[in-house]
Enzyme design. Structure first.
Site, PDB file in Angstrom:
ATOM      1  N   GLY A 180      -4.670  -6.142   8.924  1.00  0.00           N
ATOM      2  CA  GLY A 180      -4.085  -5.977   7.589  1.00  0.00           C
ATOM      3  C   GLY A 180      -3.351  -4.655   7.459  1.00  0.00           C
ATOM      4  N   GLU A 186      -9.838  -2.864  -8.950  1.00  0.00           N
ATOM      5  CA  GLU A 186      -9.934  -4.148  -9.676  1.00  0.00           C
ATOM      6  C   GLU A 186     -11.317  -4.339 -10.284  1.00  0.00           C
ATOM      7  OE1 GLU A 186      -7.892  -7.055 -10.368  1.00  0.00           O
ATOM      8  OE2 GLU A 186      -6.427  -5.454 -10.175  1.00  0.00           O
ATOM      9  N   ALA A 220     -10.933  -8.947   3.885  1.00  0.00           N
ATOM     10  CA  ALA A 220     -11.170  -9.636   2.612  1.00  0.00           C
ATOM     11  C   ALA A 220     -10.021 -10.592   2.344  1.00  0.00           C
ATOM     12  CB  ALA A 220     -11.225  -8.625   1.468  1.00  0.00           C
ATOM     13  N   SER A 245     -12.660  -1.580  -4.809  1.00  0.00           N
ATOM     14  CA  SER A 245     -11.327  -1.649  -5.408  1.00  0.00           C
ATOM     15  C   SER A 245     -11.329  -1.275  -6.886  1.00  0.00           C
ATOM     16  CB  SER A 245     -10.811  -3.086  -5.260  1.00  0.00           C
ATOM     17  OG  SER A 245      -9.689  -3.277  -6.085  1.00  0.00           O
ATOM     18  N   HIS A 255      -2.538   0.844  -3.141  1.00  0.00           N
ATOM     19  CA  HIS A 255      -1.796   1.667  -2.184  1.00  0.00           C
ATOM     20  C   HIS A 255      -0.940   0.737  -1.336  1.00  0.00           C
ATOM     21  CE1 HIS A 255      -5.904   0.903  -0.843  1.00  0.00           C
ATOM     22  NE2 HIS A 255      -5.393   0.731   0.371  1.00  0.00           N
ATOM     23  N   ASP A 273      -4.093  -1.828   5.689  1.00  0.00           N
ATOM     24  CA  ASP A 273      -4.911  -0.622   5.846  1.00  0.00           C
ATOM     25  C   ASP A 273      -5.510  -0.542   7.253  1.00  0.00           C
ATOM     26  OD1 ASP A 273      -4.359  -0.379   3.199  1.00  0.00           O
ATOM     27  OD2 ASP A 273      -6.442  -0.306   2.520  1.00  0.00           O
ATOM     28  N   TYR A 318     -11.637 -12.181  -7.451  1.00  0.00           N
ATOM     29  CA  TYR A 318     -11.537 -11.083  -6.474  1.00  0.00           C
ATOM     30  C   TYR A 318     -12.324  -9.867  -6.972  1.00  0.00           C
ATOM     31  CZ  TYR A 318      -9.566  -7.087  -3.973  1.00  0.00           C
ATOM     32  OH  TYR A 318      -9.421  -5.927  -3.247  1.00  0.00           O
TER      33      TYR A 318
END
Ligand code: NAP
Ligand code: F7E
Length: 351
Positions: free
Chosen positions: A17, A138, A93, A136, A189, A19, A159
């Protein structure tokens, strides 16, 4: 004075991914042996780390990839026993908020329960390891900004709910078993390696293609959402710093600044000399059943205790992202594929 290279070993889930790829680069530069979990797919999914890969037959190759999946507990146990890492960075994830409304059960299984599978594997083997959980912003969801480590959670998507489960599981393993397990609560980010259906990359990609005459319009949802957008390579430095601390603790990483989706579109299109209002169209398929209106982080604890500070802010980020799209399109090997318009997005993924 040059620092001696480390002899440590890291295990990264989600290495393919955004990151994971920057973190692998960062740790390899520090001398780490880096092991990454990748999913077997019928097509290659390693384009973000291909530049780091060396033939394992070559002496000195330090990046090692292993097939596995967050839903496969026995594989996590066998891999962790074999690798015996010093540090585990759990980044894998289902990370798309809009998609989590369409696939809530899958998201809970990977993004939520995946964390307990990994932590339980570590506990069962009895590994002495430092563990990073990719939590996160979120999780704050509907709680108004500014948000920091003590702000109550009110997630607004499957999520976000799954990440709250992962957050508390990580804290529980720290408290119950004394594991060095930390949560990095990261605000948005971005980078040129961001997935194409996240809003910054979608806008940057569209602006570049429209500037080159390949497209005319891009379809977006809620332009009023406020986000705190930072630059991904800087955030992986913060992940590493959390695992080098004397004591395990949870930290917010953010820029502390606020821009709307509309601001991001204006900045990005202006950089290529275009007026965003002439090219952005509304499509309600990109709205979410419940939206997170405003995320603005307070990273002062990370600055105070880890010395971590953001260096790149949203206007520069927008320029970096659109410039990267332009050089990709204009480069010698550029292959100009047709823009996936709304019909394409309809059939595949809600971006
Ligand atoms: P990303 O680009 O979507 O990468 C997700 C990674 O997880 C990919 O390597 C993906 O593999 C892997 N993965 C997904 N499901 C898996 C499964 N079942 N088994 C094994 N691997 C699986 O996400 P990112 O932006 O790098 O974010 C990294 C982490 O930080 C995620 O946990 C995300 O939720 C969290 N986070 C991100 C942000 C942000 O702004 N970027 C902010 C806060 C937290 P494939 O390549 O095979 O799909
Ligand atoms: O949306 C709005 C959308 O999908 C940002 C993930 O990395 O950060 C990310 O989640 C905002 C939202 O990111 C479109 O409604 C408008 O308000 O880029 P996004 P996100 O949902 O903030 C957090 C911190 C994570 O942890 C997640 O893993 O933009 N928006 N129009 C749109 N969003 C998308 N994707 N596509 C649109 O067309």
């Amino acid at each position: 004075m040059n620092q001696a290279p480390t002899t440590k070993t890291a295990f990264i889930t989600g290495i393919t991914g955004q990151d994971g790829s920057y973190l692998a680069e960062f740790l390899l530069a520090k001398g780490y042996q880096v092991h990454g979990l990748i999913r077997r797919a019928s097509t290659f999914n390693t384009h973000r780390i291909d530049h780091l890969y060396r033939d394992p037959h070559e002496p000195g190759a330090r990046l090692h990839l292993h097939y596995g999946d967050l839903t496969d507990s026995s594989r996590l146990v066998s891999l962790l026993s074999e690798i015996a890492p010093d540090e585990v960075y759990h980044l894998a994830a289902q990370s798309h908020v809009r998609v989590s409304f369409d696939e809530p059960e899958f998201t809970a299984n990977t993004t939520g329960v995946g964390t307990v599978r990994l932590l339980e594997a570590i506990r069962m083997i009895g590994l002495d390891v430092r563990f990073y959980q990719a939590s996160s912003s979120e999780m704050f969801g509907a709680t108004p900004p500014p948000q920091h480590e003590e702000t109550p959670f009110h997630p607004r998507s499957p999520y976000g709910v799954s990440k709250v489960f992962g957050y508390w599981t990580t804290r529980n393993y720290r408290e119950a078993y004394g594991l060095f397990a930390v949560n990095g609560i990261l605000f948005n980010h971005e980078s040129p390696r961001r997935g194409e259906t996240f809003v910054t990359r979608k806008i940057a990609r569209a602006a570049a293609r429209i500037a080159l005459g390949l497209e005319q319009h891009v379809y977006l949802g809620n332009l009023d959402a406020v986000r705190d957008w930072g630059f991904a390579p800087e955030y992986v430095e913060g992940m590493w710093a959390m695992l080098q601390a004397d004591e395990p603790a949870d930290y917010v990483l953010a820029t502390g600044t606020a821009y709307t989706v509309e601001d991001f579109a204006r900045l990005t299109f202006a950089h290529v000399g275009l007026d965003w209002t002439r090219h952005v169209r509304f499509d309600d398929r990109y709205l979410r059943p419940t939206e997170v209106d405003a995320l603005i982080g307070d990273p002062s604890k990370a600055a105070r205790e880890l010395g971590w500070r953001p260096r790149t802010f949203t206007p520069e980020l927008a320029r970096i992202m659109v410039d990267a799209e332009l050089s990709q399109l204009q480069g010698p090997a550029a292959e100009v594929a047709p823009f996936p318009g709304p019909g394409f997005v309809d059939r595949s993924i809600a971006g």
